[in-house]
Motif scaffolding. Structure first.
Motif, PDB file in Angstrom:
ATOM      1  N   LEU A 259      52.403  36.456  29.780  1.00 12.45           N
ATOM      2  CA  LEU A 259      51.665  35.675  30.770  1.00 12.45           C
ATOM      3  C   LEU A 259      50.227  35.450  30.314  1.00 12.45           C
ATOM      4  CD1 LEU A 259      52.930  37.276  34.107  1.00 12.45           C
ATOM      5  CD2 LEU A 259      53.445  34.979  33.259  1.00 12.45           C
ATOM      6  N   ALA A 260      49.614  36.470  29.733  1.00 12.27           N
ATOM      7  CA  ALA A 260      48.234  36.347  29.252  1.00 12.27           C
ATOM      8  C   ALA A 260      48.138  35.277  28.170  1.00 12.27           C
ATOM      9  CB  ALA A 260      47.749  37.694  28.719  1.00 12.27           C
ATOM     10  N   GLU A 261      49.084  35.284  27.234  1.00 16.49           N
ATOM     11  CA  GLU A 261      49.096  34.260  26.181  1.00 16.49           C
ATOM     12  C   GLU A 261      49.211  32.863  26.778  1.00 16.49           C
ATOM     13  OE1 GLU A 261      50.755  35.635  21.904  1.00 16.49           O
ATOM     14  OE2 GLU A 261      52.281  35.365  23.447  1.00 16.49           O
ATOM     15  N   TYR A 262      50.070  32.723  27.770  1.00 20.81           N
ATOM     16  CA  TYR A 262      50.335  31.414  28.366  1.00 20.81           C
ATOM     17  C   TYR A 262      49.132  30.905  29.161  1.00 20.81           C
ATOM     18  CZ  TYR A 262      52.467  27.925  31.459  1.00 20.81           C
ATOM     19  OH  TYR A 262      52.748  26.788  32.157  1.00 20.81           O
ATOM     20  N   PHE A 263      48.575  31.760  30.023  1.00 25.17           N
ATOM     21  CA  PHE A 263      47.518  31.309  30.928  1.00 25.17           C
ATOM     22  C   PHE A 263      46.141  31.235  30.266  1.00 25.17           C
ATOM     23  CE2 PHE A 263      50.515  32.909  34.261  1.00 25.17           C
ATOM     24  CZ  PHE A 263      50.718  31.684  34.874  1.00 25.17           C
ATOM     25  N   SER A 264      45.946  31.927  29.149  1.00 28.69           N
ATOM     26  CA  SER A 264      44.618  31.968  28.527  1.00 28.69           C
ATOM     27  C   SER A 264      44.166  30.604  28.013  1.00 28.69           C
ATOM     28  CB  SER A 264      44.608  32.979  27.377  1.00 28.69           C
ATOM     29  OG  SER A 264      45.502  32.576  26.352  1.00 28.69           O
ATOM     30  N   LYS A 265      45.099  29.685  27.824  1.00 31.65           N
ATOM     31  CA  LYS A 265      44.745  28.359  27.306  1.00 31.65           C
ATOM     32  C   LYS A 265      43.903  27.571  28.309  1.00 31.65           C
ATOM     33  CE  LYS A 265      49.135  28.384  24.825  1.00 31.65           C
ATOM     34  NZ  LYS A 265      50.514  27.840  24.802  1.00 31.65           N
ATOM     35  N   ASN A 266      44.164  27.785  29.607  1.00 33.15           N
ATOM     36  CA  ASN A 266      43.462  26.999  30.622  1.00 33.15           C
ATOM     37  C   ASN A 266      42.853  27.849  31.728  1.00 33.15           C
ATOM     38  OD1 ASN A 266      46.229  25.261  29.891  1.00 33.15           O
ATOM     39  ND2 ASN A 266      44.327  24.099  29.765  1.00 33.15           N
ATOM     40  N   SER A 267      42.877  29.171  31.581  1.00 36.50           N
ATOM     41  CA  SER A 267      42.407  30.047  32.651  1.00 36.50           C
ATOM     42  C   SER A 267      41.557  31.175  32.083  1.00 36.50           C
ATOM     43  CB  SER A 267      43.598  30.651  33.412  1.00 36.50           C
ATOM     44  OG  SER A 267      44.457  29.641  33.898  1.00 36.50           O
ATOM     45  N   VAL A 268      40.794  31.808  32.970  1.00 32.16           N
ATOM     46  CA  VAL A 268      40.058  33.022  32.619  1.00 32.16           C
ATOM     47  C   VAL A 268      40.958  34.201  32.971  1.00 32.16           C
ATOM     48  CG1 VAL A 268      38.011  34.410  33.067  1.00 32.16           C
ATOM     49  CG2 VAL A 268      37.855  31.903  33.087  1.00 32.16           C
ATOM     50  N   VAL A 269      41.388  34.948  31.958  1.00 34.70           N
ATOM     51  CA  VAL A 269      42.389  36.000  32.154  1.00 34.70           C
ATOM     52  C   VAL A 269      41.792  37.373  31.864  1.00 34.70           C
ATOM     53  CG1 VAL A 269      44.642  36.890  31.438  1.00 34.70           C
ATOM     54  CG2 VAL A 269      44.254  34.416  31.546  1.00 34.70           C
ATOM     55  N   THR A 270      42.064  38.310  32.770  1.00 33.55           N
ATOM     56  CA  THR A 270      41.658  39.706  32.592  1.00 33.55           C
ATOM     57  C   THR A 270      42.892  40.594  32.690  1.00 33.55           C
ATOM     58  OG1 THR A 270      39.495  39.300  33.597  1.00 33.55           O
ATOM     59  CG2 THR A 270      40.234  41.592  33.484  1.00 33.55           C
ATOM     60  N   ILE A 271      43.042  41.531  31.746  1.00 37.82           N
ATOM     61  CA  ILE A 271      44.119  42.519  31.808  1.00 37.82           C
ATOM     62  C   ILE A 271      43.506  43.891  32.063  1.00 37.82           C
ATOM     63  CG2 ILE A 271      45.967  43.696  30.558  1.00 37.82           C
ATOM     64  CD1 ILE A 271      46.496  41.219  28.995  1.00 37.82           C
ATOM     65  N   ILE A 272      44.046  44.598  33.052  1.00 37.49           N
ATOM     66  CA  ILE A 272      43.642  45.975  33.332  1.00 37.49           C
ATOM     67  C   ILE A 272      44.789  46.893  32.931  1.00 37.49           C
ATOM     68  CG2 ILE A 272      42.952  47.622  35.115  1.00 37.49           C
ATOM     69  CD1 ILE A 272      41.847  45.254  36.719  1.00 37.49           C
ATOM     70  N   GLU A 273      44.513  47.822  32.022  1.00 33.58           N
ATOM     71  CA  GLU A 273      45.538  48.742  31.504  1.00 33.58           C
ATOM     72  C   GLU A 273      44.909  50.127  31.361  1.00 33.58           C
ATOM     73  OE1 GLU A 273      48.326  50.942  29.991  1.00 33.58           O
ATOM     74  OE2 GLU A 273      48.853  48.877  30.561  1.00 33.58           O
ATOM     75  N   GLU A 274      45.612  51.158  31.836  1.00 39.77           N
ATOM     76  CA  GLU A 274      45.012  52.496  31.825  1.00 39.77           C
ATOM     77  C   GLU A 274      45.212  53.255  30.518  1.00 39.77           C
ATOM     78  OE1 GLU A 274      46.924  55.483  34.424  1.00 39.77           O
ATOM     79  OE2 GLU A 274      48.144  53.819  35.158  1.00 39.77           O
ATOM     80  N   ASP A 275      46.134  52.822  29.660  1.00 41.00           N
ATOM     81  CA  ASP A 275      46.347  53.500  28.386  1.00 41.00           C
ATOM     82  C   ASP A 275      45.400  52.932  27.327  1.00 41.00           C
ATOM     83  OD1 ASP A 275      47.960  53.469  25.574  1.00 41.00           O
ATOM     84  OD2 ASP A 275      48.459  55.264  26.729  1.00 41.00           O
ATOM     85  N   ARG A 276      44.538  53.785  26.770  1.00 39.68           N
ATOM     86  CA  ARG A 276      43.511  53.315  25.834  1.00 39.68           C
ATOM     87  C   ARG A 276      44.115  52.687  24.582  1.00 39.68           C
ATOM     88  NH1 ARG A 276      38.369  56.977  24.573  1.00 39.68           N
ATOM     89  NH2 ARG A 276      38.027  56.283  26.719  1.00 39.68           N
ATOM     90  N   ARG A 277      45.150  53.311  24.033  1.00 44.75           N
ATOM     91  CA  ARG A 277      45.751  52.782  22.808  1.00 44.75           C
ATOM     92  C   ARG A 277      46.340  51.390  23.048  1.00 44.75           C
ATOM     93  NH1 ARG A 277      49.628  56.662  19.443  1.00 44.75           N
ATOM     94  NH2 ARG A 277      47.601  57.695  19.266  1.00 44.75           N
TER      95      ARG A 277
END
Length: 453
Positions: A259-277
């Motif tokens: 979804l991030a790959e798809y929407f990043s072309k025309n949107s401002v995308v933020t991913i929140i993930e708790e695993d540092r690696r």
């Protein structure tokens, strides 16, 4: 094996109203959700499952013939399959077993074979359709991704099979808050000539619309139109803002990655993930996307990232309960569209009881896709929308004006076939003796021919 043959003979004896036999490989929750509506259509269901616990569960919950075994046991398949077997569904958790079962099913001459493949890398088109000649291969995660894309970027998500005539098409639109259709009565919509709204799908329930009915965000609208009108309809239904959408994704798994790959072309995308690696991997592989280490349940973090002003919030982490909690929290903070992805299909029934806009399950997507395949006439049935709507062809015996017919509110004439012409009707359309009408009606409706005599 004699015991298996005996069970099948007993199960099929006296099934005068049974249309066909359906074999389901895998006794999981998806099997139960599939079996229940299929049984209501008079199908004879056989479920094959190798695990004793799941075998007992499915025997207790649905009225099917449950047999212990595996779909890859071709000798068992030979014994179970009969000349009435019209559909084989392989939905175990093992992709390769499902594919092999599908190959065996085709080799036995079963006309319709459906398999589930969970790993997206196994979805090679040539293998599916050319080499193995499988009729339908379903990937639950691809279906979820497509569904979420359709929710956030509403519009022409798919086109239903042209079961009416090749010169017309039925198209599906997901309605957003920005759509020009949102909050409007049908009477107020200026549709192109030769187009008609056939149905509205609202939280799983089909509405056969009338002029006074209103369309709301979250509805799915089905429109029939002449070929070539699709682009005009898309422009009419959708309002495109010049501002970039803001989308927040919680969880760094495969669904949100795509979804991030798809929407990043025309949107401002933020991913929140708790695993540092995993955060480091996402930041390295995704371009123009902000990756934050943290929890989606952290209210301060959500406020800092402006979730309240976001267009969409998608919680697709490992925990169903956490995803539900996060999506509900985001909605209370003011996000326009909150989505929770859950593994447990039963959570999808809680949509009406929560503030979450969409609760989406990969398993439910598999069930919906397979039932759509069954109901859309692919295997000899004449219903659509998971059996909620009948599709009938009626011959007109007496000429009249369509508006003068006293038709019930849950019935709509979708198409008029006259000689070599097809007409998308309006209220003022005249019906001529000999016309053939394609009529949609709710499945509870009985014989409808009397309305047109």
């Amino acid at each position: 094996m004699k015991e298996v043959v005996s069970k099948i003979k007993k199960a099929t004896t006296g099934l005068a109203n049974s249309n066909k036999q359906i074999i389901i490989i895998g006794g999981n929750e998806v099997s139960v959700q599939l079996a229940e509506p299929l049984i209501k259509t008079g199908q004879n269901i056989v479920v094959i499952e190798e695990d004793d616990y799941y075998l007992k569960q499915i025997q207790e919950r649905v009225d099917v013939l449950a047999l212990k075994g595996r779909g890859t046991d071709i000798s068992l398949l030979k014994e179970v399959a009969t000349d009435k077997t019209n559909l084989l569904i392989a939905i175990t958790n093992n992709d390769y077993e499902n594919l092999l079962t599908g190959i065996y099913g085709k080799s036995l001459g079963i006309p319709n074979v459906v398999v589930q493949v969970k790993e997206i890398r196994n979805l090679d088109y040539k293998i599916q359709h050319q080499d193995f000649k499988l009729d339908l291969v379903v990937n639950p995660f691809a279906k979820v991704i497509k569904r979420i894309k359709g929710v956030i970027r509403p519009g022409m998500e798919l086109e239903i099979d042209n079961f009416m005539d090749k010169r017309v098409q039925i198209s599906k639109f997901n309605i957003s808050h920005q759509s020009s259709f949102a909050y409007n009565n049908l009477d107020n919509l200026k549709l192109p000539e030769d187009s008609l709204i056939l149905a509205i799908l609202r939280k799983g329930r089909v509405i056969i619309p009338k002029g006074r009915d209103k369309i709301y965000p979250g509805d799915t609208v089905f429109i029939i139109c002449q070929k070539g009108f699709r682009g005009k309809l898309t422009q009419l239904v959708n309002y495109h803002s010049t501002d970039k959408e803001k989308i927040v994704l919680v969880g760094g798994g495969e669904i949100n990655y795509q979804l991030a790959e798809y929407f990043s072309k025309n949107s401002v995308v933020t991913i929140i993930e708790e695993d540092r690696r995993r955060c480091e991997e996402l930041a390295e592989n995704l371009v123009d996307i902000l990756v934050l280490e943290g929890k989606g349940t952290d209210i301060d973090l959500l406020k800092e990232e402006g979730v309240a002003k976001s267009d969409a919030f998608i919680a697709a982490g490992e925990s169903d309960e956490a995803n539900m909690l996060m999506a509900n929290l985001a909605k209370k903070l003011g996000v326009k569209n909150s989505i929770a992805v859950v593994k447990d299909i039963n959570y999808t029934y809680l949509t009406d009881l929560s503030d979450i806009d969409h609760i989406i399950s990969p398993s439910a997507s598999v069930v919906d896709t397979i039932l759509d395949y069954f109901y859309q006439g692919q295997v000899g049935n004449n219903t659509i929308f998971e059996g909620q709507v009948n599709v009938s062809e009626v011959r007109v015996k007496k000429s009249s004006k369509l508006a003068n017919l006293e038709l019930p509110s849950d019935l709509i004439v979708a198409l008029i076939k006259r000689d070599k012409n097809v007409i998308i009707p309006k209220g003022e359309s005249r019906l001529q003796r000999g016309d053939r009408l394609v009529v949609l009606s709710l499945a509870v409706k009985g014989d409808i021919t009397g309305y047109f005599n």
